[in-house]
Design a protein around this motif. Structure first.
Motif, mmCIF file in Angstrom:
data_model
loop_
_atom_site.group_PDB
_atom_site.id
_atom_site.type_symbol
_atom_site.label_atom_id
_atom_site.label_comp_id
_atom_site.label_asym_id
_atom_site.label_seq_id
_atom_site.Cartn_x
_atom_site.Cartn_y
_atom_site.Cartn_z
ATOM 1 N N LEU A 1 0.233 -1.818 -0.489
ATOM 2 C CA LEU A 1 0.317 -0.106 0.117
ATOM 3 C C LEU A 1 0.880 0.928 -0.017
ATOM 4 O O LEU A 1 1.633 1.309 0.579
ATOM 5 C CB LEU A 1 -1.270 0.160 1.357
ATOM 6 N N LEU A 2 0.958 2.740 -0.705
ATOM 7 C CA LEU A 2 1.357 3.842 -1.231
ATOM 8 C C LEU A 2 0.909 4.420 0.196
ATOM 9 O O LEU A 2 -0.161 4.826 -0.659
ATOM 10 C CB LEU A 2 1.566 3.930 -2.450
ATOM 11 N N VAL A 3 1.786 4.510 0.668
ATOM 12 C CA VAL A 3 1.148 5.553 2.094
ATOM 13 C C VAL A 3 1.597 6.645 2.283
ATOM 14 O O VAL A 3 3.572 6.475 1.623
ATOM 15 C CB VAL A 3 1.003 4.748 3.263
ATOM 16 N N ALA A 4 1.159 7.756 2.785
ATOM 17 C CA ALA A 4 1.489 9.431 2.920
ATOM 18 C C ALA A 4 2.074 9.683 4.279
ATOM 19 O O ALA A 4 0.665 9.156 4.897
ATOM 20 C CB ALA A 4 1.322 10.449 1.174
ATOM 21 N N ASN A 5 2.521 10.264 4.588
ATOM 22 C CA ASN A 5 2.151 11.420 5.865
ATOM 23 C C ASN A 5 0.720 12.675 5.298
ATOM 24 O O ASN A 5 1.471 12.461 4.585
ATOM 25 C CB ASN A 5 3.310 11.884 6.417
ATOM 26 N N PRO A 6 0.252 12.615 6.465
ATOM 27 C CA PRO A 6 -0.960 12.987 6.218
ATOM 28 C C PRO A 6 -0.521 14.998 5.815
ATOM 29 O O PRO A 6 -1.657 15.480 4.947
ATOM 30 C CB PRO A 6 -1.672 13.547 7.200
ATOM 31 N N SER A 7 0.839 15.059 6.503
ATOM 32 C CA SER A 7 1.291 16.670 6.116
ATOM 33 C C SER A 7 1.414 16.773 4.767
ATOM 34 O O SER A 7 1.721 18.089 4.187
ATOM 35 C CB SER A 7 1.687 17.173 7.292
ATOM 36 N N GLN A 8 1.823 16.134 3.767
ATOM 37 C CA GLN A 8 2.623 15.851 2.275
ATOM 38 C C GLN A 8 1.310 16.423 1.631
ATOM 39 O O GLN A 8 -0.250 16.094 1.744
ATOM 40 C CB GLN A 8 3.011 14.502 1.842
ATOM 41 N N PRO A 9 1.820 17.690 0.512
ATOM 42 C CA PRO A 9 0.477 17.912 -0.707
ATOM 43 C C PRO A 9 -0.230 16.876 -1.247
ATOM 44 O O PRO A 9 -1.362 17.431 -1.965
ATOM 45 C CB PRO A 9 1.423 18.985 -0.970
ATOM 46 N N TYR A 10 0.363 15.903 -1.809
ATOM 47 C CA TYR A 10 -0.272 15.231 -2.464
ATOM 48 C C TYR A 10 -1.425 14.182 -2.161
ATOM 49 O O TYR A 10 -1.089 13.346 -1.267
ATOM 50 C CB TYR A 10 1.002 14.509 -4.037
ATOM 51 N N ASN B 1 9.022 10.741 4.056
ATOM 52 C CA ASN B 1 7.619 11.487 3.233
ATOM 53 C C ASN B 1 6.210 10.214 3.064
ATOM 54 O O ASN B 1 5.531 9.896 3.570
ATOM 55 C CB ASN B 1 7.763 12.358 2.213
ATOM 56 N N ILE B 2 7.266 8.912 2.250
ATOM 57 C CA ILE B 2 5.908 7.900 1.799
ATOM 58 C C ILE B 2 6.770 6.866 1.775
ATOM 59 O O ILE B 2 7.736 6.621 2.187
ATOM 60 C CB ILE B 2 5.365 7.998 0.106
ATOM 61 N N MET B 3 5.951 5.564 2.003
ATOM 62 C CA MET B 3 6.574 4.473 2.100
ATOM 63 C C MET B 3 5.381 3.252 1.008
ATOM 64 O O MET B 3 4.126 3.304 1.207
ATOM 65 C CB MET B 3 6.739 3.938 3.194
ATOM 66 N N PHE B 4 6.008 2.689 0.385
ATOM 67 C CA PHE B 4 5.428 1.234 0.142
ATOM 68 C C PHE B 4 5.003 0.275 0.831
ATOM 69 O O PHE B 4 5.553 -0.735 0.620
ATOM 70 C CB PHE B 4 5.986 0.975 -2.043
ATOM 71 N N SER C 1 0.727 -4.541 7.693
ATOM 72 C CA SER C 1 1.612 -3.545 8.894
ATOM 73 C C SER C 1 0.979 -2.323 8.470
ATOM 74 O O SER C 1 1.190 -1.138 9.962
ATOM 75 C CB SER C 1 2.778 -3.305 8.822
ATOM 76 N N SER C 2 -0.148 -1.502 8.184
ATOM 77 C CA SER C 2 0.086 -0.262 7.248
ATOM 78 C C SER C 2 -1.226 0.148 7.770
ATOM 79 O O SER C 2 -1.911 1.293 7.917
ATOM 80 C CB SER C 2 0.487 0.614 6.245
ATOM 81 N N ILE C 3 -2.903 -0.812 7.899
ATOM 82 C CA ILE C 3 -3.419 -0.694 7.462
ATOM 83 C C ILE C 3 -4.675 0.106 8.834
ATOM 84 O O ILE C 3 -5.257 0.761 8.801
ATOM 85 C CB ILE C 3 -4.540 -1.950 7.068
ATOM 86 N N SER C 4 -3.834 -0.751 10.013
ATOM 87 C CA SER C 4 -4.514 -0.054 11.404
ATOM 88 C C SER C 4 -4.471 1.174 11.067
ATOM 89 O O SER C 4 -4.818 2.638 12.228
ATOM 90 C CB SER C 4 -4.086 -0.821 12.787
ATOM 91 N N PHE C 5 -2.909 1.974 10.789
ATOM 92 C CA PHE C 5 -2.288 3.506 10.782
ATOM 93 C C PHE C 5 -3.563 4.084 10.366
ATOM 94 O O PHE C 5 -3.259 5.489 10.284
ATOM 95 C CB PHE C 5 -1.468 4.279 10.644
ATOM 96 N N VAL C 6 -3.646 3.470 8.955
ATOM 97 C CA VAL C 6 -4.820 4.111 7.696
ATOM 98 C C VAL C 6 -6.197 4.461 8.234
ATOM 99 O O VAL C 6 -6.508 5.661 7.790
ATOM 100 C CB VAL C 6 -4.914 3.282 6.191
ATOM 101 N N ARG C 7 -6.539 3.258 8.909
ATOM 102 C CA ARG C 7 -7.416 3.603 9.678
ATOM 103 C C ARG C 7 -7.887 4.405 10.668
ATOM 104 O O ARG C 7 -8.894 5.100 11.464
ATOM 105 C CB ARG C 7 -8.654 1.757 10.253
ATOM 106 N N ARG D 1 -2.210 8.617 5.192
ATOM 107 C CA ARG D 1 -3.049 8.548 3.783
ATOM 108 C C ARG D 1 -2.701 7.666 3.388
ATOM 109 O O ARG D 1 -1.378 7.578 2.081
ATOM 110 C CB ARG D 1 -2.959 10.101 3.429
ATOM 111 N N PRO D 2 -3.952 7.073 2.891
ATOM 112 C CA PRO D 2 -3.632 5.857 1.343
ATOM 113 C C PRO D 2 -3.663 6.370 0.410
ATOM 114 O O PRO D 2 -4.818 7.659 -0.188
ATOM 115 C CB PRO D 2 -4.770 5.158 1.585
ATOM 116 N N ILE D 3 -3.434 6.414 -0.140
ATOM 117 C CA ILE D 3 -2.605 7.098 -2.308
ATOM 118 C C ILE D 3 -3.080 5.692 -3.096
ATOM 119 O O ILE D 3 -3.650 6.078 -3.692
ATOM 120 C CB ILE D 3 -1.249 7.412 -2.338
ATOM 121 N N ALA D 4 -2.409 4.536 -2.367
ATOM 122 C CA ALA D 4 -2.853 3.763 -3.827
ATOM 123 C C ALA D 4 -2.363 2.327 -3.341
ATOM 124 O O ALA D 4 -1.475 2.398 -2.579
ATOM 125 C CB ALA D 4 -2.086 3.805 -5.382
ATOM 126 N N VAL D 5 -3.355 0.831 -3.897
ATOM 127 C CA VAL D 5 -2.486 0.018 -3.750
ATOM 128 C C VAL D 5 -1.995 -0.142 -4.874
ATOM 129 O O VAL D 5 -2.126 -0.190 -5.613
ATOM 130 C CB VAL D 5 -3.604 -1.072 -3.617
#
Length: 333
Positions: A137-146, A210-213, A218-224, A229-233
């Motif tokens: 899952l491509l996730v980003a820190n919520p503070s990022q502009p994208y 900034n981001i992580m694939f 391991s990241s879904i609970s932080f997304v929920r 911020r989830p960007i794409a699978v």
């Protein structure tokens, strides 16, 4: 008459004793097989606690413990993209009491990525079964502009080498997913490797990267919880656990497909009967609705297969990722 029959009786007793011994010897392998396991089994997780490999290993280990009647101990031995823990198992006694939760990184990517490997991923292990497939899952820190893939690409091209992507270590599927993204999009990003997903996620949420694939479990609970911020699978299909999150392929990068898998392997010379015992137990527990539900809730897909199927799958994955590594130009000394 009694004296004349004594030798015959002795011969008869000797023949009976010999037959008894021969019979016991014939059944000895069955007795030995039934005796396994007679003590705790250790599953080496070649990554830190808290990451997807650890999560999958603990879910499967707990179920296997109940099925095999012996404790299954999870031992985290991180380092060198999973090579340190995997090497330990490659050199362990081949008795079925030391296994490794192998990954696409340790048993498909690393052989092409590392210039020198401490083990042969095909010759030094006896594959047992895949446990689960997991999308990244491509996730980003919520503070990022994208917020979308297109916005990320546009930002990256306007600001080359300013985006940092964290990973759980050099050679992991998380690392290679980022390299594949760079290759297909032309975006220049800085790779920041960590010793596992947990510390990488901690720094991502703290704004150090900034981001992580990341592996979805391991990241879904932080997304929920809104911390990421989830960007794409990264797979070709959307995840049932995050149906509103698009794939990278449908977001403007056609053909992008990168996923992770996790499976149990033993040292190469482990007796086939022991391998079968573990595999039979694993297939049984992975068919249990309760365990399947737990893995699915983490974003994974339970598998369960025969050793020869897993071995063939590893060979196919090795060829696939060797091509990705070559095209990306990624390497680790």
């Amino acid at each position: 008459m009694f004296r004349s029959s004594l030798p015959s009786r002795r011969r008869a007793l000797a023949v009976a004793a010999l037959a008894s011994i021969t019979g016991l010897q014939a059944f000895a392998p069955a007795f030995a097989q039934d005796a396994y396991p007679s003590r705790p089994i250790t599953v080496i997780v070649p990554f830190p606690a808290g990451g997807t490999t650890d999560i999958v290993a603990r879910l499967a280990g707990q179920a296997l413990s109940q099925e095999l009647g012996q404790p299954v101990v999870i031992d985290n031995r991180p380092g060198a993209g999973g090579n340190i823990g995997s090497q330990m198992v490659a050199r362990a006694p081949a008795d079925g009491y030391t296994l490794v939760m192998g990954t696409v990184g340790t048993h498909a990517i690393n052989p092409a990525l590392y210039k020198k490997m401490p083990y042969d991923h095909l010759k030094d292990f006896a594959p047992i079964s895949r446990v689960a497939n997991v999308p990244n899952l491509l996730v980003a820190n919520p503070s990022q502009p994208y917020k979308t893939v297109k916005e990320l690409i546009a930002y990256g091209k306007a600001n080359p080498d300013t985006i940092s992507f964290a990973s759980s270590g050099n050679g992991t599927s998380i690392h290679l997913a980022g390299e594949l993204f760079k290759t297909l999009t032309g975006v220049k990003m800085q790779h920041v490797p960590y010793k596992g997903s947990a510390p990488a996620l901690a720094d991502l949420m703290a704004g150090q990267t900034n981001i992580m694939f990341d592996n979805l479990p391991s990241s879904i609970s932080f997304v929920r919880s809104g911390k990421l911020r989830p960007i794409a699978v990264t797979t070709l299909k959307r995840s049932p656990e995050l149906p509103d999150v698009p794939t990278i392929a449908e977001s403007g990068v056609p053909g992008f497909d990168a996923s992770s898998w996790f499976g149990l392997l033993a040292p190469a010379a482990t007796p086939p009967a022991v391998i079968k015992r573990i595999d039979d137990a694993l297939i049984k527990v992975l068919a249990n609705p309760e365990l399947r539900k737990k893995i699915i809730e983490q974003g994974g897909e339970p598998v369960g297969e025969k050793p020869e199927q897993f071995a063939a799958f590893i060979r196919t994955e090795t060829t696939k990722w060797a091509k990705v590594v070559k095209e990306s130009g990624a390497s680790v000394d």
